[in-house]
Enzyme design. Structure first.
Site, PDB file in Angstrom:
ATOM      1  CG  HIS A 123      11.833  48.656 -97.268  1.00 19.15           C
ATOM      2  ND1 HIS A 123      11.109  48.708 -98.259  1.00 19.15           N
ATOM      3  CD2 HIS A 123      12.500  50.042 -97.164  1.00 19.15           C
ATOM      4  CE1 HIS A 123      11.073  49.685 -98.999  1.00 19.15           C
ATOM      5  NE2 HIS A 123      11.900  50.535 -98.197  1.00 19.15           N
ATOM      6  CG  ASP A 200      16.126  43.779 -98.682  1.00 17.16           C
ATOM      7  OD1 ASP A 200      16.781  44.601 -99.124  1.00 17.16           O
ATOM      8  OD2 ASP A 200      14.847  44.550 -98.146  1.00 17.16           O
ATOM      9  CD  GLN A 203      19.531  50.809 -96.451  1.00 17.24           C
ATOM     10  OE1 GLN A 203      20.572  51.147 -96.573  1.00 17.24           O
ATOM     11  NE2 GLN A 203      18.374  51.457 -96.994  1.00 17.24           N
ATOM     12  CE  LYS A 226      17.837  51.426-100.908  1.00 15.21           C
ATOM     13  NZ  LYS A 226      17.083  52.882-100.586  1.00 15.21           N
ATOM     14  CB  CYS A 364       9.389  51.870 -96.837  1.00 18.32           C
ATOM     15  SG  CYS A 364       9.094  53.495 -97.639  1.00 18.32           S
TER      16      CYS A 364
HETATM   17  N1  C6P Z   1      14.986  52.137 -98.449  1.00 18.51           N
HETATM   18  C1  C6P Z   1      15.249  54.019 -97.285  1.00 18.51           C
HETATM   19  O1  C6P Z   1      15.088  55.384 -97.279  1.00 18.51           O
HETATM   20  P1  C6P Z   1      14.399  50.476-103.909  1.00 18.51           P
HETATM   21  O2  C6P Z   1      13.251  51.670-103.470  1.00 18.51           O
HETATM   22  O3  C6P Z   1      13.491  49.496-104.322  1.00 18.51           O
HETATM   23  O4  C6P Z   1      15.510  51.047-104.246  1.00 18.51           O
HETATM   24  O5  C6P Z   1      14.788  49.918-102.215  1.00 18.51           O
HETATM   25  C2  C6P Z   1      13.685  49.299-101.512  1.00 18.51           C
HETATM   26  C3  C6P Z   1      14.208  48.729-100.130  1.00 18.51           C
HETATM   27  C4  C6P Z   1      14.187  47.520 -99.794  1.00 18.51           C
HETATM   28  N2  C6P Z   1      14.907  47.068 -98.674  1.00 18.51           N
HETATM   29  C5  C6P Z   1      15.377  47.901 -97.854  1.00 18.51           C
HETATM   30  C6  C6P Z   1      16.021  47.440 -96.575  1.00 18.51           C
HETATM   31  C7  C6P Z   1      15.560  49.485 -97.981  1.00 18.51           C
HETATM   32  O6  C6P Z   1      15.923  50.229 -97.471  1.00 18.51           O
HETATM   33  C8  C6P Z   1      14.930  49.763 -99.177  1.00 18.51           C
HETATM   34  C9  C6P Z   1      14.845  51.217 -99.587  1.00 18.51           C
HETATM   35  C10 C6P Z   1      15.072  53.732 -98.673  1.00 18.51           C
HETATM   36  O7  C6P Z   1      15.489  53.512 -96.393  1.00 18.51           O
HETATM   37  C11 C6P Z   1      13.855  54.268 -99.524  1.00 18.51           C
HETATM   38  S1  C6P Z   1      12.370  53.681 -98.595  1.00 18.51           S
END
Ligand code: C6P
Length: 407
Positions: A123, A200, A203, A226, A364
């Site tokens: 991401h 990270d 997910q 999430k 993203c």
């Molecule tokens: N992915 C998706 O629809 P934040 O926005 O900081 O809570 O998370 C960022 C992020 C980082 N790593 C991974 C693997 C992610 O999936 C995400 C967030 C969302 O896939 C929003 S772009």
């Protein structure tokens, strides 16, 4: 037949809504999950009954708020197997957590000529902070080559990680491919050379039991929103050994030990990284979400979302003109796909007209789109309130979109 793990309409007020005359099928939990009543109530109770700033005043409300905030830290620590709550830093989310590591650890410990190992499935939040760090410090980025199905092979990891590797930064679960990455193995490799493993967990932490030590992580980042928690709260867990050596990146209130006109010294971990008034209600909401998930059982949640992910993968593969991405098995509860000659945004619109919420776009993860050779995809993602019936509604909506657009 796979049923939801919870009483959906009782636990989640939002599912009482209708969307364009249809019951809501929410398949966008990878973007953000829905919130159970227990989380909404915990935050409401804070604002109504003991709202006050934390770590500052000595009145009753402030003491209650501080206690709840620090208890939330303890709840997070136990949830991820941390040795002490001092290793848990509250942030705004995964993005801020990863930026903090890149800025603070990276600027101090990455030197010219070092390398940072990433995968093409990361991401942007686990990619751009490292690109910027590499530029600042004269380091290079190494990408682990993915297998054709989008999994991350151990051989490729072994090839990418070498004595110059200072950081390996990988997602445990891809937000597009649903791949589940071999973090413990990557950690073993990088530790051999004295580097650190940054995970990270955006997910994965919502979907599987997480133990930072079993993962071999040095840092773990994840987001509350999430995993049934509110937006604007997330976590950076780090080993005390590193956190104690790292500099803060946000300066201001409550992160200091002593200040005079010329200089300042820092509070102990974790507070030196939490300058300014934190998201108190968010931390309390996140702790309520964690208790809710623990009650249901993380192993059950893991089996449930993975079963739905794999079932959706197979069901989608059987629809003519549909391409599905990522490994078939194991495949987490997030499935990206395209339908020939229909743009993912058009698909998502037809789905919405049928009450089915999915995400369409590059998620993203533009370097991953380039690797896949597509501009964007549609994506269905599952959580504890989803059922097999939701997959049927998704497939029906695809068939309708095909009838409409491919006439
Ligand atoms: N992915 C998706 O629809 P934040 O926005 O900081 O809570 O998370 C960022 C992020 C980082 N790593 C991974 C693997 C992610 O999936 C995400 C967030 C969302 O896939 C929003 S772009």
């Amino acid at each position: 037949m796979i049923e939801p793990l919870v009483n959906v309409s009782e636990d989640f007020p939002i599912f009482q809504r209708e969307i364009h005359g249809h019951s809501l099928v929410y398949l966008d939990s990878a973007a953000t999950s829905q919130k159970p009543k227990v989380v909404l109530d915990a935050m409401d109770r804070f604002y109504r009954q003991y709202n006050a700033n934390v770590l500052r005043s000595v009145h009753t409300l402030a003491e209650e708020a501080t206690e709840a905030y620090e208890e939330a830290r303890q709840t997070v620590a136990s949830f991820i197997g941390a040795q002490t709550p001092h290793e848990v830093i509250f942030t705004r989310g995964t993005t801020e957590s990863l930026n903090l590591v890149a800025r603070s650890f990276g600027d101090a410990f990455v030197n010219p000529g070092d390398n940072i190992v990433l995968s093409p499935m990361e991401h942007h939040s686990n990619l751009i902070p490292w690109q910027q760090l590499a530029k600042r410090r004269g380091a290079t980025l190494h990408y682990v080559e993915l297998a054709p199905d989008g999994s991350l092979p151990l051989d490729a990891l072994r090839e990418a990680i070498n004595p110059k590797t200072r950081i390996v930064a990988l997602s445990r679960v891809s937000n597009v491919l649903g791949s589940i990455n071999p973090i413990a193995e990557a950690a073993d490799l990088v530790h051999r050379y004295g580097g650190v493993m940054v995970v990270d967990g955006a997910q994965s932490v919502p979907h599987e039991p997480t133990d930072v030590h079993q993962l071999g992580a040095d840092f773990l980042a994840f987001s509350g929103h999430k995993m049934c928690g509110p937006t604007g709260i997330g976590v950076l867990w780090g080993r005390s050994r590193w956190l104690e050596m790292m500099e803060p990146v946000i300066y201001g209130g409550e992160m200091i030990s002593y200040v005079d006109r010329e200089m300042a010294t820092w509070a102990d971990i974790p507070h030196k990284f939490e300058g300014g008034t934190p998201n108190i209600a968010g931390a309390i909401g996140l702790a309520a979400a964690i208790r809710y998930l623990i009650d249901i059982g993380l192993e059950r949640i893991h089996r449930h979302t993975q079963a739905l992910g794999e079932l959706a993968y197979e069901a989608l593969q059987q629809v003519p003109d549909v391409s599905v991405y990522g490994p078939r098995h194991p495949h987490a509860g997030v499935v990206a796909f395209n339908v020939e000659r229909i743009h993912p945004h058009d698909l998502a619109q037809v789905f919405d007209a049928n009450g089915v919420a999915v995400r369409a776009g590059h998620h993203c993860a533009q370097p991953l789109m380039q690797w896949l050779g597509v501009g964007s995809t549609a994506r269905a993602s599952f959580y504890l309130y989803n059922s097999e019936q939701d997959i049927r509604r998704l497939i029906d909506a695809i068939l309708e979109a095909k009838r409409f657009f491919q006439r």
